[in-house]
Design a protein around this motif. Structure first.
Motif, PDB file in Angstrom:
ATOM      1  N   ARG A  59       0.830  -1.201   0.000  1.00 52.59           N
ATOM      2  CA  ARG A  59       0.000   0.000   0.000  1.00 52.59           C
ATOM      3  C   ARG A  59       0.867   1.255   0.000  1.00 52.59           C
ATOM      4  O   ARG A  59       0.510   2.276  -0.614  1.00 52.59           O
ATOM      5  N   HIS A  62       2.050   1.619  -3.522  1.00 51.50           N
ATOM      6  CA  HIS A  62       0.903   1.985  -4.364  1.00 51.50           C
ATOM      7  C   HIS A  62       0.620   3.481  -4.253  1.00 51.50           C
ATOM      8  O   HIS A  62       0.420   4.167  -5.267  1.00 51.50           O
ATOM      9  N   ALA A  63       0.638   3.995  -3.016  1.00 52.18           N
ATOM     10  CA  ALA A  63       0.414   5.426  -2.809  1.00 52.18           C
ATOM     11  C   ALA A  63       1.555   6.242  -3.395  1.00 52.18           C
ATOM     12  O   ALA A  63       1.333   7.285  -4.038  1.00 52.18           O
ATOM     13  N   TYR A  81      -1.635  11.349   1.513  1.00 54.37           N
ATOM     14  CA  TYR A  81      -2.319  10.120   1.091  1.00 54.37           C
ATOM     15  C   TYR A  81      -2.434   9.147   2.256  1.00 54.37           C
ATOM     16  O   TYR A  81      -3.528   8.611   2.542  1.00 54.37           O
ATOM     17  N   LEU A  85      -5.685   7.766   4.272  1.00 52.21           N
ATOM     18  CA  LEU A  85      -6.018   6.359   4.456  1.00 52.21           C
ATOM     19  C   LEU A  85      -6.327   6.046   5.916  1.00 52.21           C
ATOM     20  O   LEU A  85      -7.269   5.308   6.233  1.00 52.21           O
ATOM     21  N   GLU A 361      -7.243   3.970  -5.277  1.00 56.84           N
ATOM     22  CA  GLU A 361      -7.421   2.805  -4.423  1.00 56.84           C
ATOM     23  C   GLU A 361      -8.174   1.692  -5.149  1.00 56.84           C
ATOM     24  O   GLU A 361      -7.917   0.512  -4.945  1.00 56.84           O
ATOM     25  N   ARG A 364      -6.298  -1.076  -7.355  1.00 56.77           N
ATOM     26  CA  ARG A 364      -5.618  -2.236  -6.792  1.00 56.77           C
ATOM     27  C   ARG A 364      -6.287  -3.536  -7.211  1.00 56.77           C
ATOM     28  O   ARG A 364      -5.663  -4.597  -7.193  1.00 56.77           O
TER      29      ARG A 364
END
Length: 458
Positions: A59, A62-63, A81, A85, A361, A364
């Motif tokens: 994660r 990914h961010a 970010y 989350l 998001e 994913r």
């Protein structure tokens, strides 16, 4: 979520952090975020992924991949970010604000001292050892991120190509990231095994310990809420211009400052260095805000203070307003100019995250788009390596020139300018981090004190 194999120890899932706990951690990160984007990303990775396990490795990357595609400082946007989350909009606002606020306050104080006294020698002594410690922190983060993002030969090849394109060929940062994303998208549709090893492969081991990171609330929003965010962001962005109309002699230079840095906020792909030359040229030759050479002094201040390097723009805004006061006291005008510059530079950063993160998001679950982001993750390792090498050259050598040979354009240090003290402190910091595991705060403190003492004496 990747299944846990029986031969791996399962750690207890840490409790979700309270807002107060997160507030303290974001304040700590803001105070210690030295060393530009590489150092800041390294610090967040260590604090949030390795030590507290508030977010998983996947994660986090990914961010980061999304933030790399945006204009503005990617490290600050990554903080927004992750804060979003963890605790929604208020979490993102607090994380992003605390990431910038300590550096902004310091750069205002240093800009005032610079405007009044025009000397920064004492500052260089103070942060001499700090730079060496930050270099070791960046190298430690590079090793950790590379070991987890580069799980196949193909991803290692992508990282190497990204580094070559940036360091040796000086290709534009957005072009390299975009090319990696397109490559990853195509590969994921045809040969996904090139980007990820088979399920159950030992390369997944570093991501196995239980974390909060894949159990965040669903933060999808309706279209009306998205429109509301756009309107609120536009109003906040423009609000200072209304206040400027109330100044005794009108907005004066403040209007030009606000408009110019508003434009910079949407084109600063790749961080401060990407637009540094253009800002310096415009500030000196077009607007006459700075004298020749002062931009480099401002960059030196920004590099040795916490927060994004793009805070060098706050230094420019301070001097511009300090020299064209619009009827205000020079120091008050300078502070207002720095605040205006910082406001129009960073408000869009929050907007990009709050607008795009809910949609990112969802990606994913899309194999092809996740492949694109996985390829960007690999390229990001090359980006961090490029930043680490650039930062290392300027820490370890007093003179760094450039080599141009056909398509090759790279930084090249003067071997005779190697700073033995910087090298010694960097090695000492690496030993404290890699072997003694003393932690970031202790390492920074020891190196700062040692560097100041050694540099002041010698």
């Amino acid at each position: 979520m990747t299944p846990v194999t029986n031969d791996l120890p399962k750690k207890a899932v840490p409790p979700h952090p309270s807002f107060r706990e997160a507030l303290a951690v974001w304040a700590k990160i803001g105070l210690l975020s030295f060393g530009g984007p590489a150092g800041q990303i390294a610090l967040m990775h260590k604090e949030l992924v390795d030590e507290r396990r508030w977010i998983s490795e996947s994660r986090f990357l990914h961010a980061l991949n999304y933030c790399m595609l945006l204009p503005g400082p990617e490290a600050q946007q990554l903080a927004v970010y992750i804060g979003w989350l963890l605790h929604g909009t208020r979490g993102g606002i607090v994380a992003g604000t605390l990431f910038v606020l300590p550096g902004f306050l310091v750069i205002c104080a240093l800009s005032a001292a610079y405007a009044l006294f025009q000397r920064t020698d004492w500052l260089q002594n103070l942060f001499f050892g700090l730079k060496a410690a930050v270099l070791a922190i960046v190298l430690e983060a590079l090793v950790r991120v590379a070991s987890r993002a580069l799980k196949t030969p193909f991803t290692r090849l992508l990282a190497a190509v990204a580094f070559i394109c940036l360091f040796f060929l000086a290709l534009p940062f957005p072009l390299v990231i975009a090319a990696a994303g397109i490559c990853g998208y195509l590969v994921a549709r045809t040969s996904p095994g090139l980007l990820q090893p088979p399920v159950g492969h030992k390369a997944h081991a570093p991501d196995m310990p239980s974390v909060i990171g894949d159990a965040f609330p669903d933060r999808r929003r309706r279209f009306g809420a998205t429109v509301g965010i756009v309107i609120a962001g536009a109003v906040l962005w423009a609000a200072p211009f209304v206040v400027l109309m109330l100044l005794p002699e009108g907005p004066g230079a403040f209007a030009a400052i606000g408009v110019f840095f508003s434009k910079m906020a949407v084109v600063t792909f790749g961080g401060a260095y990407a637009v540094l030359a253009y800002v310096a040229q415009q500030a000196v030759e077009t607007y006459h805000w700075l004298k020749p050479g002062e931009m480099l002094d401002g960059l030196a201040l920004a590099e040795t203070t916490p927060g994004p390097l793009v805070l060098v723009l706050s230094f420019v805004g301070f001097l511009a307003a300090f020299r064209d006061t619009a009827g205000l006291d020079p120091l008050a005008a300078g502070l207002l100019g720095a605040f205006l510059t910082t406001w129009v530079t960073f408000v869009p950063c929050f907007l990009w995250i709050f607008l795009g993160a809910p949609y990112v998001e969802r990606l994913r679950a899309n194999a092809a788009l996740s492949g694109a982001l996985a390829a960007i993750s690999a390229a990001v390792v090359g980006v961090i390596l490029n930043l680490a090498v650039w930062f290392g050259l300027h820490v370890l050598f007093r003179e760094v020139g450039s080599l141009r040979l056909g398509p090759i354009s790279m930084a090249l240090p003067e071997p005779g300018s190697l700073d033995a003290l910087s090298l010694l402190l960097t090695v000492a910091a690496a030993v404290m981090l890699f072997r003694l595991r003393l932690g970031i705060v202790y390492t920074l403190l020891v190196c700062a004190v040692a560097g100041f003492a050694l540099n002041a004496l010698i």
